[in-house]
Design an enzyme around this catalytic site. Structure first.
Site, PDB file in Angstrom:
ATOM      1  N   HIS A  83     -10.178  -4.781   4.755  1.00 40.23           N
ATOM      2  CA  HIS A  83      -8.751  -4.712   4.426  1.00 40.23           C
ATOM      3  C   HIS A  83      -8.335  -6.032   3.783  1.00 40.23           C
ATOM      4  CE1 HIS A  83      -4.373  -4.666   5.017  1.00 40.23           C
ATOM      5  NE2 HIS A  83      -4.467  -3.348   5.129  1.00 40.23           N
ATOM      6  N   THR A 142      -1.876  -7.863  11.029  1.00 40.87           N
ATOM      7  CA  THR A 142      -0.488  -7.630  11.445  1.00 40.87           C
ATOM      8  C   THR A 142      -0.118  -6.158  11.574  1.00 40.87           C
ATOM      9  OG1 THR A 142       0.306  -7.680   9.157  1.00 40.87           O
ATOM     10  CG2 THR A 142       0.277  -9.781  10.354  1.00 40.87           C
ATOM     11  N   GLU A 159      -5.767  -7.889   3.889  1.00 38.98           N
ATOM     12  CA  GLU A 159      -5.206  -8.910   4.776  1.00 38.98           C
ATOM     13  C   GLU A 159      -6.296  -9.606   5.581  1.00 38.98           C
ATOM     14  OE1 GLU A 159      -2.524  -9.304   8.781  1.00 38.98           O
ATOM     15  OE2 GLU A 159      -2.065  -7.615   7.448  1.00 38.98           O
ATOM     16  N   SER A 168      -2.620   2.749   3.578  1.00 37.21           N
ATOM     17  CA  SER A 168      -1.653   1.944   4.332  1.00 37.21           C
ATOM     18  C   SER A 168      -2.058   1.928   5.797  1.00 37.21           C
ATOM     19  CB  SER A 168      -0.240   2.518   4.183  1.00 37.21           C
ATOM     20  OG  SER A 168       0.632   1.964   5.147  1.00 37.21           O
ATOM     21  N   SER A 169      -2.522   0.784   6.272  1.00 30.95           N
ATOM     22  CA  SER A 169      -2.995   0.682   7.655  1.00 30.95           C
ATOM     23  C   SER A 169      -1.915   1.072   8.647  1.00 30.95           C
ATOM     24  CB  SER A 169      -3.478  -0.747   7.933  1.00 30.95           C
ATOM     25  OG  SER A 169      -3.809  -0.914   9.294  1.00 30.95           O
ATOM     26  N   HIS A 225       0.832  -1.205   0.000  1.00 29.80           N
ATOM     27  CA  HIS A 225       0.000   0.000   0.000  1.00 29.80           C
ATOM     28  C   HIS A 225       0.866   1.256   0.000  1.00 29.80           C
ATOM     29  CE1 HIS A 225      -3.727  -2.318   1.636  1.00 29.80           C
ATOM     30  NE2 HIS A 225      -3.650  -2.337   0.325  1.00 29.80           N
TER      31      HIS A 225
END
Length: 333
Positions: free
Chosen positions: A146, A186, A148, A244-245, A63
């Protein structure tokens, strides 16, 4: 959960920053690329070298806008769905991981797959499969939608519930309160995750912990570095993209740790000079998918405004490296 995880990496140390007169930048270390991102980006680069363009990539490989644009110029084609990839073509799965159904779809289209999933994400996938086999209810702490989280939940859709934030705990219902485990995305805020887990444990006292921390070493280390410098900063600039988390979490951590202001920027040009009014100390860090060239651009921009003293704030030393996917490893001599 400990405040930082060094994965057995030697040399982790805390840095004491001495106050200097005038304007200064506190530069967080570690920052930028983690081992999983480095592996994923190199995977696409090696695939292009080996097979030539185009190489298809399902979702953004990481990201970060700059990274995606750079790889696209080199011949990578980014798609959202597997059926957008021509039959028989090469496709790389992003660092965020995919659900098993995606592998099935790829096989049905006779795609040649290269899996760039971060090994630490794969670890969470394996935990989900293991506890689903044992018929646990799995409470996956993470952001709904998200990539992931979609991939991890897809490993055991009948057993996984996504818990998006502490307030979502009220809506969680399980079959057997004595067979419940939590796992996590994560790239979350350590503090918010622990608050969610605390509330889950109030509701389910026998809630089990993951076999090991799911929030990755790099996410934790970057947050710890920001916490170390933020109390001395009037402003923290986080280099990273809005999707971007882990980068967004760094902004939140900076504000929570005492910085008066914090902003997320993709590029140095995104910095508003008004942010710097009355500021003498600026903290700078970057998310785990951000190349160092973008940080250097920010430092140059700050120097133009008189912030030419740069002091590192070091809280860990990262040396972890992941092997490339076997499909694009160099042949042994």
């Amino acid at each position: 959960m400990p405040p930082t995880v060094n994965m057995g990496i030697p040399g982790a140390a805390s840095s004491v920053v001495e106050r200097t007169a005038g304007k200064r930048v506190l530069l967080a270390e570690p920052r930028g690329y983690c081992a999983g991102v480095d592996r994923a980006v190199e995977t696409v680069e090696r695939a292009l070298e080996k097979h030539g363009a185009p190489i298809y990539v399902r979702h953004e490989i990481v990201h970060n806008r700059y990274v995606v644009d750079t790889l696209a110029k080199a011949g990578a084609i980014f798609v959202e769905q597997t059926d957008e990839v021509p039959e028989g073509a090469i496709v790389v799965f992003s660092a965020h991981g995919v659900a098993p159904t995606v592998h099935v779809e790829a096989a049905a289209r006779n795609l040649k797959t290269i899996d760039a999933t971060c090994p630490l994400v794969t670890k969470v996938h394996n935990e989900a499969k293991r506890f689903a086999r044992d018929d646990y209810d799995i409470l996956l702490v993470g952001h709904e939608g998200h990539e992931e989280v979609v991939g991890t939940a897809g490993e055991a859709p009948d057993h996984v519930q996504v818990v998006d934030n502490p307030d979502a705990v009220d809506n969680v219902v399980v079959r057997d309160p004595n067979k419940v485990i939590w796992l996590s995305q994560t790239t979350l805020s350590v503090d918010e995750t622990m608050e969610t887990v605390r509330r889950l444990r109030e509701k389910f006292p026998t809630l089990q912990d993951p076999p090991s921390d799911d929030i990755c070493y790099a996410t934790q280390n970057r947050q710890v570095a920001v916490k170390a410098m933020a109390p001395e900063c009037e402003l923290v600039i986080v280099v990273g993209s809005k999707n971007s988390s882990n980068s967004v979490r760094l902004v939140e951590v900076a504000l929570g740790a005492g910085s008066r202001a914090a902003h997320l920027v993709d590029y140095a040009e995104d910095i508003d000079p008004a942010w710097l009014d009355g500021v003498t100390t600026v903290g700078v860090t970057s998310g785990a998918s951000v190349p160092e060239i973008l940080v250097r651009g920010v430092l140059d921009r700050l120097a133009e405004h008189g912030f030419d003293t740069v002091q590192p704030v070091t809280t860990a030393n990262e040396t972890l490296v992941f092997a490339l996917p076997r499909e694009i490893r160099p042949a042994r001599a």
